[in-house]
Design an enzyme around this catalytic site. Structure first.
Site, PDB file in Angstrom:
ATOM      1  N   GLY A  40      74.048  41.529  59.494  1.00 40.37           N
ATOM      2  CA  GLY A  40      72.636  41.196  59.638  1.00 40.37           C
ATOM      3  C   GLY A  40      72.411  39.745  59.286  1.00 40.37           C
ATOM      4  N   GLY A  45      70.115  38.028  55.484  1.00 41.61           N
ATOM      5  CA  GLY A  45      71.529  37.854  55.802  1.00 41.61           C
ATOM      6  C   GLY A  45      71.901  36.414  56.107  1.00 41.61           C
ATOM      7  CG  HIS A 266      50.016  45.605  58.770  1.00 39.25           C
ATOM      8  ND1 HIS A 266      48.788  45.152  59.163  1.00 39.25           N
ATOM      9  CD2 HIS A 266      50.610  44.594  58.097  1.00 39.25           C
ATOM     10  CE1 HIS A 266      48.646  43.904  58.734  1.00 39.25           C
ATOM     11  NE2 HIS A 266      49.732  43.546  58.091  1.00 39.25           N
ATOM     12  CB  SER A 284      48.864  37.754  60.747  1.00 40.87           C
ATOM     13  OG  SER A 284      48.883  37.362  59.395  1.00 40.87           O
ATOM     14  NE  ARG A 337      50.267  43.860  54.656  1.00 36.69           N
ATOM     15  CZ  ARG A 337      51.326  43.151  54.949  1.00 36.69           C
ATOM     16  NH1 ARG A 337      52.509  43.720  54.959  1.00 36.69           N
ATOM     17  NH2 ARG A 337      51.216  41.886  55.249  1.00 36.69           N
ATOM     18  CD  GLU A 432      61.616  45.930  56.595  1.00 41.73           C
ATOM     19  OE1 GLU A 432      61.495  44.813  57.130  1.00 41.73           O
ATOM     20  OE2 GLU A 432      61.043  46.962  57.031  1.00 41.73           O
TER      21      GLU A 432
HETATM   22  C1  LIG Z   1      55.213  41.758  63.097  1.00 48.82           C
HETATM   23  C2  LIG Z   1      55.643  41.562  61.667  1.00 48.82           C
HETATM   24  C3  LIG Z   1      55.061  40.573  60.890  1.00 48.82           C
HETATM   25  C4  LIG Z   1      55.457  40.374  59.574  1.00 48.82           C
HETATM   26  N1  LIG Z   1      54.841  39.401  58.850  1.00 48.82           N
HETATM   27  C5  LIG Z   1      55.242  39.186  57.579  1.00 48.82           C
HETATM   28  C6  LIG Z   1      54.652  38.146  56.802  1.00 48.82           C
HETATM   29  O1  LIG Z   1      53.766  37.425  57.259  1.00 48.82           O
HETATM   30  N2  LIG Z   1      55.101  37.959  55.547  1.00 48.82           N
HETATM   31  C7  LIG Z   1      56.085  38.716  55.006  1.00 48.82           C
HETATM   32  O2  LIG Z   1      56.456  38.465  53.871  1.00 48.82           O
HETATM   33  N3  LIG Z   1      56.671  39.692  55.723  1.00 48.82           N
HETATM   34  C8  LIG Z   1      56.274  39.957  56.987  1.00 48.82           C
HETATM   35  N4  LIG Z   1      56.863  40.967  57.708  1.00 48.82           N
HETATM   36  C9  LIG Z   1      58.013  41.683  57.153  1.00 48.82           C
HETATM   37  C10 LIG Z   1      59.274  40.839  57.274  1.00 48.82           C
HETATM   38  O3  LIG Z   1      59.257  40.118  58.486  1.00 48.82           O
HETATM   39  C11 LIG Z   1      60.553  41.642  57.250  1.00 48.82           C
HETATM   40  O4  LIG Z   1      60.517  42.569  56.230  1.00 48.82           O
HETATM   41  C12 LIG Z   1      61.741  40.747  57.014  1.00 48.82           C
HETATM   42  O5  LIG Z   1      61.745  39.697  57.936  1.00 48.82           O
HETATM   43  C13 LIG Z   1      63.040  41.494  57.079  1.00 48.82           C
HETATM   44  O6  LIG Z   1      64.094  40.569  56.992  1.00 48.82           O
HETATM   45  P1  LIG Z   1      65.574  41.062  56.864  1.00 48.82           P
HETATM   46  O7  LIG Z   1      66.420  39.846  56.799  1.00 48.82           O
HETATM   47  O8  LIG Z   1      65.700  42.030  55.757  1.00 48.82           O
HETATM   48  O9  LIG Z   1      65.874  41.892  58.192  1.00 48.82           O
HETATM   49  P2  LIG Z   1      65.724  41.524  59.775  1.00 48.82           P
HETATM   50  O10 LIG Z   1      65.074  40.240  60.021  1.00 48.82           O
HETATM   51  O11 LIG Z   1      65.178  42.747  60.397  1.00 48.82           O
HETATM   52  O12 LIG Z   1      67.216  41.339  60.211  1.00 48.82           O
HETATM   53  C14 LIG Z   1      68.072  42.393  60.422  1.00 48.82           C
HETATM   54  C15 LIG Z   1      69.393  41.844  60.874  1.00 48.82           C
HETATM   55  O13 LIG Z   1      70.341  42.890  60.880  1.00 48.82           O
HETATM   56  C16 LIG Z   1      70.990  42.949  62.116  1.00 48.82           C
HETATM   57  N5  LIG Z   1      71.359  44.349  62.334  1.00 48.82           N
HETATM   58  C17 LIG Z   1      70.558  45.439  62.221  1.00 48.82           C
HETATM   59  N6  LIG Z   1      71.259  46.546  62.452  1.00 48.82           N
HETATM   60  C18 LIG Z   1      72.527  46.152  62.700  1.00 48.82           C
HETATM   61  C19 LIG Z   1      73.720  46.842  62.990  1.00 48.82           C
HETATM   62  N7  LIG Z   1      73.776  48.159  63.058  1.00 48.82           N
HETATM   63  N8  LIG Z   1      74.826  46.104  63.206  1.00 48.82           N
HETATM   64  C20 LIG Z   1      74.812  44.748  63.138  1.00 48.82           C
HETATM   65  N9  LIG Z   1      73.707  44.060  62.836  1.00 48.82           N
HETATM   66  C21 LIG Z   1      72.588  44.758  62.626  1.00 48.82           C
HETATM   67  C22 LIG Z   1      70.051  42.357  63.105  1.00 48.82           C
HETATM   68  O14 LIG Z   1      70.762  41.855  64.195  1.00 48.82           O
HETATM   69  C23 LIG Z   1      69.383  41.267  62.282  1.00 48.82           C
HETATM   70  O15 LIG Z   1      70.199  40.120  62.291  1.00 48.82           O
HETATM   71  C24 LIG Z   1      56.462  41.189  59.024  1.00 48.82           C
HETATM   72  C25 LIG Z   1      57.039  42.181  59.788  1.00 48.82           C
HETATM   73  C26 LIG Z   1      56.610  42.406  61.095  1.00 48.82           C
HETATM   74  C27 LIG Z   1      57.162  43.572  61.854  1.00 48.82           C
END
Ligand SMILES: Cc1cc2nc3c(=O)[nH]c(=O)nc-3n(C[C@H](O)[C@H](O)[C@H](O)COP(=O)(O)OP(=O)(O)OC[C@H]3O[C@@H](n4cnc5c(N)ncnc54)[C@H](O)[C@@H]3O)c2cc1C
Ligand code: SF4
Ligand code: FES
Lengths: 645, 250
Positions: A40, A45, A266, A284, A337, A432
């Site tokens: 990820g 990541g 949300h 947002s 929320r 997350e």
């Molecule tokens: C529309 C929207 C708006 C948001 N706005 C906000 C905000 O304003 N402020 C805030 O704080 N949060 C916000 N959030 C929440 C926040 O964006 C996410 O919680 C956060 O970006 C998650 O980041 P992450 O790095 O944990 O995972 P992600 O960004 O989801 O990355 C997951 C990674 O894992 C990889 N992956 C997944 N499964 C596999 C697999 N099986 N094999 C290989 N790779 C895999 C993907 O390719 C990706 O690279 C928002 C969420 C949404 C949906």
């Protein structure tokens, strides 16, 4: 099993610095001998992989998209919190910590959340140094806005595209390490399993999504940063490919899964328009700074709007019910929320909803446009307004927006200790994908903060504490029986999916599953519904394994196979969510059991019996999983009923 | 809202080596409120029900920000609407009975992987040459230590909104990636943090772009017109200045 969160001793404010001062480190020469796998490359990541590479470790990073820049984090709109107190409005590390614990309805760990608040300021410094173009004031300094659940303005933002800008910053840092040869990036690669050797995580098995090849990769440690599982609902604000599969494979290999029923609905999303809809779009939370939420006071007016006889803008001021301002005068439109979502559902269920389906409320900018002018509103939210208009064909500068709650974020995830290590040694989880920090409800702008805290400032320390005694472990060749066995299991699983050869598409099943989860494990849950949905999910899963059809070959690119693999895991996750929601006989944050509410309809916690993390252990296919409880002790915060009035 | 019937002429190609061809599909009762990709989902459902193989295409966020979606629709990158990605295009832009031609990005820099899906790894490779500020995690100054004029920050932001979709390349008759490269170069050159390496960055990224077989820019301006994020070609002028500066110094 006794869950040890490994929280350092000592006063809250000193725990993290004491940990860092006494932890084990790896010297530079030895770092070169150690390999870390990062699955990820979203915010968590990418920031972790880049930071590991800078420290001198060898990193292999994986994502399912064609480029790390497209991770779901890119879609985050509103902003990122930090306790900088630049506006001089009274913010402190303690206040950010306090708001986050309270926002999470007293279901998260004090030590983790305090650390999060403590490193928040460094994140903003880091991002600015990377060239992230945050919004600025005319004086040249950074601008802030407010988000729900806070009385201060501590949210940094880059117009409505904060996640994009932060991710591009982390992606830049990652690219620099790729160029330097410290990170090897595998795109269009899906993790299919974690490989354990002698009880420790030592690598992963992936499927190359272009060639279909099943491949093994060794690492001295493995980090999962694979995001949340909101897509179990089918319709969500997550990216189409967001999935639980990586976390789920880890769960099946022995990592505990914590608080799966804590999901965030949300309040401000564009309402569902039709049965072919594939995804929901978030508007947002920052819009609640300037928009006011209301429904008509009179049922007749609501009905007239639904039938298209009346427009929202035609309803007189006196006939509008600004129900959040009415019920929660102190926080008004900026309540957290979970509270805002339930209040919208309450009004719509009572017959005051608008939109064709009656499942919508107004978010109105009329007053702020009158006060500040259209240009000021455009400068703040221009891209969101444009997005809204493109989707709905309505101009939100002229008519109020219509919004409705939708699944958006998952607080639950893989259980981790203070070091972000799972119950499998050498397996870490960040962003997350883990369960830490947000309790039963996440405050706005804190997921970006947590993802980057984990990746830039927590894991680069804690993983060394683990790796320090691994320096003499030689690289395990991937023809080791553990890798070969895992590869065989993955191939067998893929062949099993493919050979069902039934009649229905994967989406067909996913949509039905989504309805079950929304109806029974969504905004309102009860014992009877939860008990019944477990049977429904099992039956649907059995049907899937009898009647799903995956066209094409297992070799080469096969998008239906990718979806099937993910949906197969969503069935099992959905069942676990139901078990967790059943077991938790209280209401807290995003988990609302209708049996447990105050006379005013607010969530009623049961601290005497449920102040713990529920961490679930896999017990086999269709077997009831086992719960392990990690008690939550509040030493620094007085636990109270959450009050936003 | 209305329902329309459309005829879809879609490029089908099994893999990179396959010659590929157009297949034609009839799709009935498409809601004009649905997005183009939702229409493609319905088509794929129909294909699967009929025993065929669905059309492969890249997509993920479906809200115009990840840059994954990439279809050439009726001869235009991202279709007939302006300032949108394919996933933000809605069926209300089409009329009942219309024939819609859908192709992948066609450019030597972006080989087809399958059907409408192309390989844009070259964009990552270009950014790996210098699309960043060379600092490590930690040990950086306070975020407010260097004031940045709001206009510069805003201009930098405008350039930073590039989503790396590749429409600019697909549209350009020379297959040039200048708009994409200039967006990153400008974003960083406009900020004091990125200024330090501005010339070196421009030179390294342009060299990589040339090496990867992207064409040269002849200022047709087509890229700007099709860019879903309305990245301005003024950025190309800025890139040229940085690039010239780099060559004078070296
Ligand atoms: C529309 C929207 C708006 C948001 N706005 C906000 C905000 O304003 N402020 C805030 O704080 N949060 C916000 N959030 C929440 C926040 O964006 C996410 O919680 C956060 O970006 C998650 O980041 P992450 O790095 O944990 O995972 P992600 O960004 O989801 O990355 C997951 C990674 O894992 C990889 N992956 C997944 N499964 C596999 C697999 N099986 N094999 C290989 N790779 C895999 C993907 O390719 C990706 O690279 C928002 C969420 C949404 C949906
Ligand atoms: S410059 Fe525009 S068209 Fe080119 S990749 Fe960036 S967003 Fe796409
Ligand atoms: S799918 Fe993300 S921009 Fe279109």
């Amino acid at each position: 099993m006794v869950l040890d969160a490994k929280i350092p001793k000592g006063p809250l404010a000193e725990k993290w610095s004491k940990y860092k001062a006494s932890q084990n480190l790896v010297n530079p020469a030895n770092k070169r001998k150690l390999d870390i796998i990062v699955v990820g490359t979203g915010l968590a990541g990418a920031s972790a992989a880049a930071s590991f590479g800078e420290l001198g470790f060898n990193v292999k990073a994986f994502c399912y998209q064609d480029s790390p820049r497209r991770a779901h984090s890119i879609a985050a709109q509103g902003g990122i919190n930090a306790a900088k107190n630049y506006p001089n409005d009274g913010d402190t590390v303690y206040r950010l910590f306090y708001d986050t614990i309270k926002g999470g309805d007293y279901r998260s760990r004090e030590a983790n959340v305090y650390r999060l608040a403590e490193v928040s300021n460094s994140i903003i410094d880091q991002c600015v140094a990377q060239g992230v173009p945050f919004a600025r004031e005319y004086g040249g300094l950074l601008d802030n806005r407010s988000f729900g659940g806070a009385l201060v303005s501590r949210t940094f933002y880059a117009r409505g595209q904060t996640g994009q800008q932060l991710l591009l910053g982390a992606y830049g840092a990652l690219n620099r390490q790729i160029k330097a040869g410290k990170v090897k990036m595998y795109t269009r690669s899906e993790m299919m399993d974690v490989v354990l050797v002698d009880g420790r995580a030592r690598g992963i098995v992936t499927r190359n999504m272009v060639t279909g090849a099943v491949e093994s990769h060794f690492g001295h440690a493995v980090v999962l940063a694979t995001g949340g599982y909101g897509n179990v609902f089918f319709l969500s604000t997550n990216a189409m490919g967001s999935n639980v599969s990586a976390a789920w494979k880890a769960y099946k290999r022995g990592a505990l899964f914590a608080n799966p029923c804590y999901v965030q609905i949300h309040p401000t999303c564009i309402p569902v328009h039709g049965e072919f809809q594939s995804k929901l779009t978030l508007m947002s939370e920052s819009l609640r700074n300037d928009g006011r939420i209301w429904v008509p006071k009179k049922k007749e007016d609501a009905a007239a709007i639904r039938e298209g006889r009346l427009k929202g803008s035609e309803i007189k001021e006196d006939d509008r019910d600004y129900y959040l301002e009415r019920r929660y005068p102190a926080f008004g439109n900026l309540v957290p929320r979970d509270v805002a979502s339930r209040a919208a559902k309450e009004r719509c269920d009572a017959g005051f909803g608008v939109g064709k389906t009656g499942l919508a409320v107004f978010l109105d900018f009329k007053d702020s446009i009158n006060r500040l002018g259209e240009d000021a509103i455009r400068a703040r939210y221009g891209n969101l307004f444009q997005m809204y208009e493109k989707i709905t064909d309505h101009n939100p500068y002229k008519t109020p927006m219509m919004i409705y709650p939708a699944i958006h974020y998952t607080m639950g995830g893989i259980w981790v200790d203070y070091e972000l290590q799972t119950t499998i040694k050498g397996l870490f989880a960040a962003g997350e994908a883990n369960f830490s920090d947000h309790g039963a409800n996440r405050l706005g702008a804190s997921a970006l903060m947590q993802g980057l805290a984990d990746g830039y400032f927590v894991l680069p320390y804690t993983i060394q504490n683990y790796l320090a005694d691994q320096i003499n472990v030689p690289r395990i060749p991937t023809d080791h029986p553990a890798f070969k066995q895992a590869e065989e299991d993955v191939k067998a699983f893929i062949n099993r999916l493919k050979s069902v050869n039934g009649k229905q598409s994967v989406d067909h099943f996913h949509k039905i599953l989504g309805h079950y989860v929304w109806d029974f494990i969504g905004m309102a849950r009860d014992k009877q519904g939860l008990e019944s949905v477990i049977g429904k999910i099992r039956a649907l899963k059995a049907e899937f394994w009898k009647d799903v059809r995956i066209p094409g070959e297992v070799k080469g690119l096969n998008t239906e196979l990718e979806k099937a693999n993910r949906v197969a895991d969503f069935f099992e996750l959905a069942e676990l969510m139901a078990h967790d929601a059943l077991e938790r006989e209280e209401s807290c944050g995003g988990h609302f059991r209708t049996e447990f509410q105050t006379p005013e309809g607010e969530a009623k916690r049961d601290d005497a019996n449920f102040m713990y993390v529920a961490a679930w252990e896999y017990k086999g296919d269709n077997q009831t999983p086992q719960v392990h409880k990690e008690p939550l002790n509040y030493e620094y915060i007085e636990v109270k009923a959450r009050n936003y009035k | 809202m209305a329902n329309i019937n459309v005829k879809l002429k879609i490029w089908r190609q099994k893999n990179e080596k396959d010659a590929g061809k157009f297949d034609v599909y009839d799709l009935k009762g498409v809601s004009t409120d649905s997005s183009f990709l939702e229409m493609m989902d319905v088509l794929n459902e129909q294909i699967i029900q009929g025993g065929g193989e669905p059309v492969a295409f890249d997509h993920d966020c479906r809200e115009g920000i990840c840059g994954a979606c990439s279809m050439f629709i009726n001869g235009r990158a991202h279709g007939p609407d302006t300032a949108v990605t394919t996933c933000q295009l809605h069926m209300r832009s089409f009329s009942d009975g219309e024939t819609i031609t859908v192709e992948p990005w066609r450019s030597s820099g972006f080989p087809v992987i399958k059907d409408l899906m192309v390989d844009r790894a070259a964009f990552d490779q270009i950014l790996q040459e210098g699309g960043f500020v060379s600092i490590n995690t930690g040990g950086v100054p306070d975020a407010n230590a260097i004031p940045i004029p709001k206009d510069d920050a805003d201009a930098s932001f405008d350039a930073a909104t590039c989503i790396g979709c590749g429409a600019c390349v697909a549209t350009c008759k020379n297959g040039s990636a200048m708009l994409f490269v200039s967006a990153k170069v400008s974003q960083l050159a406009l900020l004091p943090q990125g200024r330090v390496e501005a010339s070196r960055r421009a030179k390294a990224m342009v060299a990589k772009m040339d090496e990867l077989g992207f064409g040269s820019c002849t200022n047709t301006g087509a890229c700007e017109v099709e860019c879903p994020k309305e990245i301005s070609i003024a950025n190309i002028a800025r890139l040229n200045r940085e690039f010239l500066g780099a060559n004078i110094k070296s």
